[in-house]
Design an enzyme around this catalytic site. Structure first.
Site, mmCIF file in Angstrom:
data_model
loop_
_atom_site.group_PDB
_atom_site.id
_atom_site.type_symbol
_atom_site.label_atom_id
_atom_site.label_comp_id
_atom_site.label_asym_id
_atom_site.label_seq_id
_atom_site.Cartn_x
_atom_site.Cartn_y
_atom_site.Cartn_z
ATOM 1 N N MET A 30 -7.528 4.660 -3.812
ATOM 2 C CA MET A 30 -6.378 5.003 -2.980
ATOM 3 C C MET A 30 -5.250 4.013 -3.237
ATOM 4 O O MET A 30 -5.385 2.827 -2.920
ATOM 5 C CB MET A 30 -6.771 4.985 -1.500
ATOM 6 N N GLY B 188 -4.600 0.044 0.908
ATOM 7 C CA GLY B 188 -5.197 0.081 -0.425
ATOM 8 C C GLY B 188 -6.686 -0.169 -0.476
ATOM 9 O O GLY B 188 -7.155 -1.161 0.056
ATOM 10 N N SER B 189 -7.442 0.728 -1.105
ATOM 11 C CA SER B 189 -8.882 0.546 -1.191
ATOM 12 C C SER B 189 -9.474 1.660 -2.030
ATOM 13 O O SER B 189 -8.782 2.349 -2.763
ATOM 14 C CB SER B 189 -9.511 0.531 0.206
ATOM 15 N N ARG B 190 -10.806 1.854 -1.890
ATOM 16 C CA ARG B 190 -11.526 2.869 -2.639
ATOM 17 C C ARG B 190 -12.532 3.534 -1.712
ATOM 18 O O ARG B 190 -13.098 2.886 -0.827
ATOM 19 C CB ARG B 190 -12.258 2.220 -3.808
#
Length: 213
Positions: free
Chosen positions: A93, A175-177
């Site tokens: 993301m 922000g991340s996954r």
């Protein structure tokens, strides 16, 4: 608990509840600074609006067909790999993507686990060691992995909750996954995405489950 502050009527998009708390300080500071330091005030108000925009929460329309697996996040597919006898699909993301996560399949939440860890960039190969929250639904597992700047993962489900495909299960700030460890009956031939593909949470089909004849 859902809240609808008066300001929400002025926004052209819905946001997650937690966004109001994050935007409150820069918004108030901006209001105070505007009369005496207009440039600073404008910058702070813009920051507050940016925080709200980042945490936008649009409605999604999951496709019909319970045998399909949906993307858990908006973004770009960054991981497709085997993990023991199962497959993992990860979605990175970016800061411009919607950060609300959704259930890829229907199921009952068995456990929500938090694991402390590092804070590598979410697109880095070492990011699997980052802080993460795992939502275990038995036949599949959703893992939200923090990035170098993302320090707030907010699951909105708990053990015992029933989720349907496309339901909101939480969000993450900045922000991340989001990875889904697919059910054991899903093979590479069932995948409909590859690394580099763009996907949308709750709408993009990432895999089809084999049907029982």
């Amino acid at each position: 608990m859902s809240r609808t502050p008066p300001l929400s009527r002025l926004l052209p998009f819905p946001v997650v509840d937690a966004a109001w708390d994050l935007a409150l300080v820069p918004a108030l500071a901006g209001a105070v600074a505007l009369p005496v330091l207009p440039p600073v005030g404008v910058a702070l108000v813009a920051l507050a609006f940016g925080i709200l925009w980042f945490h936008r929460d649009p409605e999604r329309d999951p496709p019909t067909g319970g045998e399909t697996v949906l993307s858990p996040a908006d973004g770009t597919v960054s991981v497709v790999r085997g993990e023991g006898s199962r497959l993992r699909v990860g979605v990175f993301m970016n800061v411009t993507d919607v950060h609300v996560n959704r259930a890829p399949l229907a199921g009952e939440v068995r456990e929500v686990r938090h694991r402390p860890g590092a804070n590598r960039p979410a697109f880095d190969k070492e990011s699997d060691r980052n802080e993460q929250v795992a939502i275990d639904c038995g036949e599949y597992e959703l893992l939200v992995i923090a990035g170098w700047f993302a320090r707030r993962i907010h699951p909105s489900v708990e053990a015992g909750d029933r989720v349907e495909r496309g339901d909101r299960v939480g969000h993450v700030s900045f922000g991340s996954r989001a990875d889904v460890v697919l059910p054991a009956d899903v093979t590479r031939d069932d995948l409909l995405v590859a690394e580099g593909d763009s996907v949308r949470a709750g709408e993009t089909i990432i895999a089809e489950r084999p049907r029982d004849d």
